[in-house]
Design an enzyme around this catalytic site. Structure first.
Site, PDB file in Angstrom:
ATOM      1  CG  ASN A   9      38.264  43.029  40.575  1.00  0.00           C
ATOM      2  OD1 ASN A   9      38.989  43.633  39.785  1.00  0.00           O
ATOM      3  ND2 ASN A   9      38.732  42.145  41.443  1.00  0.00           N
ATOM      4  CD1 TRP A  10      35.038  44.993  35.047  1.00  0.00           C
ATOM      5  CD2 TRP A  10      35.925  46.320  33.476  1.00  0.00           C
ATOM      6  NE1 TRP A  10      34.009  45.718  34.493  1.00  0.00           N
ATOM      7  CE2 TRP A  10      34.526  46.546  33.526  1.00  0.00           C
ATOM      8  CE3 TRP A  10      36.685  47.043  32.561  1.00  0.00           C
ATOM      9  CZ2 TRP A  10      33.890  47.470  32.690  1.00  0.00           C
ATOM     10  CZ3 TRP A  10      36.043  47.960  31.733  1.00  0.00           C
ATOM     11  CH2 TRP A  10      34.659  48.167  31.798  1.00  0.00           C
ATOM     12  CE  LYS A  11      38.683  38.778  39.694  1.00  0.00           C
ATOM     13  NZ  LYS A  11      38.847  37.528  40.396  1.00  0.00           N
ATOM     14  CG  HIS A  94      40.973  41.192  45.021  1.00  0.00           C
ATOM     15  ND1 HIS A  94      41.446  39.965  44.627  1.00  0.00           N
ATOM     16  CD2 HIS A  94      39.665  41.224  44.675  1.00  0.00           C
ATOM     17  CE1 HIS A  94      40.457  39.283  44.060  1.00  0.00           C
ATOM     18  NE2 HIS A  94      39.363  40.036  44.070  1.00  0.00           N
ATOM     19  CD  GLU A  96      42.160  37.622  41.851  1.00  0.00           C
ATOM     20  OE1 GLU A  96      42.255  38.669  41.189  1.00  0.00           O
ATOM     21  OE2 GLU A  96      41.164  36.868  41.770  1.00  0.00           O
ATOM     22  CD  GLU A 166      35.880  39.885  46.799  1.00  0.00           C
ATOM     23  OE1 GLU A 166      35.022  39.918  45.921  1.00  0.00           O
ATOM     24  OE2 GLU A 166      37.085  40.004  46.580  1.00  0.00           O
ATOM     25  N   GLY A 172      36.166  33.230  41.752  1.00  0.00           N
ATOM     26  CA  GLY A 172      36.521  32.665  40.444  1.00  0.00           C
ATOM     27  C   GLY A 172      36.372  31.157  40.373  1.00  0.00           C
ATOM     28  CB  SER A 212      31.158  32.421  42.314  1.00  0.00           C
ATOM     29  OG  SER A 212      32.488  31.956  42.097  1.00  0.00           O
ATOM     30  N   GLY A 233      33.488  39.683  40.062  1.00  0.00           N
ATOM     31  CA  GLY A 233      34.650  39.523  39.188  1.00  0.00           C
ATOM     32  C   GLY A 233      34.218  39.100  37.796  1.00  0.00           C
ATOM     33  N   GLY A 234      34.342  37.808  37.512  1.00  0.00           N
ATOM     34  CA  GLY A 234      34.092  37.259  36.178  1.00  0.00           C
ATOM     35  C   GLY A 234      32.807  37.766  35.524  1.00  0.00           C
TER      36      GLY A 234
HETATM   37  C1  PEP Z   1      36.555  39.158  42.801  1.00  0.00           C
HETATM   38  O1  PEP Z   1      37.537  39.066  42.100  1.00  0.00           O
HETATM   39  O2  PEP Z   1      36.487  40.084  43.628  1.00  0.00           O
HETATM   40  C2  PEP Z   1      35.473  38.191  42.627  1.00  0.00           C
HETATM   41  C3  PEP Z   1      34.509  38.165  43.496  1.00  0.00           C
HETATM   42  O3  PEP Z   1      35.581  37.345  41.545  1.00  0.00           O
HETATM   43  P1  PEP Z   1      34.436  36.322  40.992  1.00  0.00           P
HETATM   44  O4  PEP Z   1      33.120  37.074  41.000  1.00  0.00           O
HETATM   45  O5  PEP Z   1      34.881  35.972  39.624  1.00  0.00           O
HETATM   46  O6  PEP Z   1      34.397  35.173  41.925  1.00  0.00           O
END
Ligand code: PEP
Length: 248
Positions: A9-11, A94, A96, A166, A172, A212, A233-234
């Protein structure tokens, strides 16, 4: 056997040219992956991303969509437009989106139904906040989210559905759920699917962990029996890190 999925997920990161550059770097390093590999760039990058991954094992997903096909819905994109652009997956619900854009389970339910009806593969996200976990209500929250976001879906073909567990406190933050905790909640989600949708759906649905995930913890998470992949994500923005997760 459920084939694992590793989705990035590049957000709100990577412009079109940066996205194409990242995909070029990614192609050779994930080409032998046993897992299904998916990248989810911003909406404006989708068309270029679909061309850039052409002929490879990388699938492309959107990060959101509206449930209506078309019309006076300024700023939205729809399943019809995603299909027309050859996008295969779409992240829905998601945390967010829930937190900053006030999406409810009822909104997400309409989107999941629309995505499935249009032949997209929705990645439905659910998970508890830190307050909910510390208050001991994780399983209630998960039950409410499954029942709300999967309402009126009993008669539907759910072959394309992917769920991502999640925990909000792990997204994050650098804090990962322990592999035992993630496995336990995902096992609970599968039990809910079994009770509500039957054995076939429960046994076939891929349920991913997200929060994470990095190269250093991917293997131990992926070895857990209930965990069928990761939503990343990150770490998906770094070629080597993402490749090492994909090739766990
Ligand atoms: C996400 O945004 O779905 C996610 C899991 O982010 P991160 O891996 O950065 O925690």
């Amino acid at each position: 056997m459920r084939r694992p999925v590793i989705a990035g997920n590049w957000k709100l990161n990577k412009t079109v040219s940066e996205a194409v550059e990242l995909i070029s770097a990614l192609k050779p390093v994930v080409k032998d992956a046993a897992a299904e590999v998916v990248i989810c760039p911003t909406a404006i990058c989708l068309t270029e991303a679909v061309s850039a991954v052409g002929g490879t094992n990388i699938g492309v997903g959107a990060q959101n969509m509206f449930h209506k096909d078309s019309g006076a819905f300024t700023g939205e994109i729809s399943p019809v437009f995603l299909k027309a652009a050859n996008v295969e997956y779409v992240i829905l619900g998601h945390s967010e989106r829930r937190q900053y854009f006030k999406e409810t389970d009822a909104d997400i339910n309409k989107k999941v139904i629309a995505a499935l009806n249009h032949g997209l593969k929705p990645i439905l996200c659910i998970g508890e906040t830190l307050e909910e976990r510390e208050g001991g209500t994780t399983f209630e929250v998960i039950t409410t989210q499954i029942d709300g976001s999967m309402a009126d879906m009993k008669e539907m073909n759910l072959d394309n559905l992917i769920i991502a567990y999640e925990p909000v406190w792990a997204i994050g933050t650098g804090k990962t759920a322990t592999k035992e905790d993630a496995n336990e909640v995902i096992g609970f989600i599968r039990k809910l699917l079994r009770e509500r949708f039957g054995d076939k759906v429960a046994d076939a649905t891929r349920i991913l962990y997200g929060g994470s995930v990095k190269a250093s913890n991917a293997k131990e998470l992926m070895e857990m029996p209930e965990i069928d992949g990761a939503l990343v994500g990150g770490a998906s923005l770094d070629v080597n890190e993402f490749a090492n997760i994909v090739n766990y």
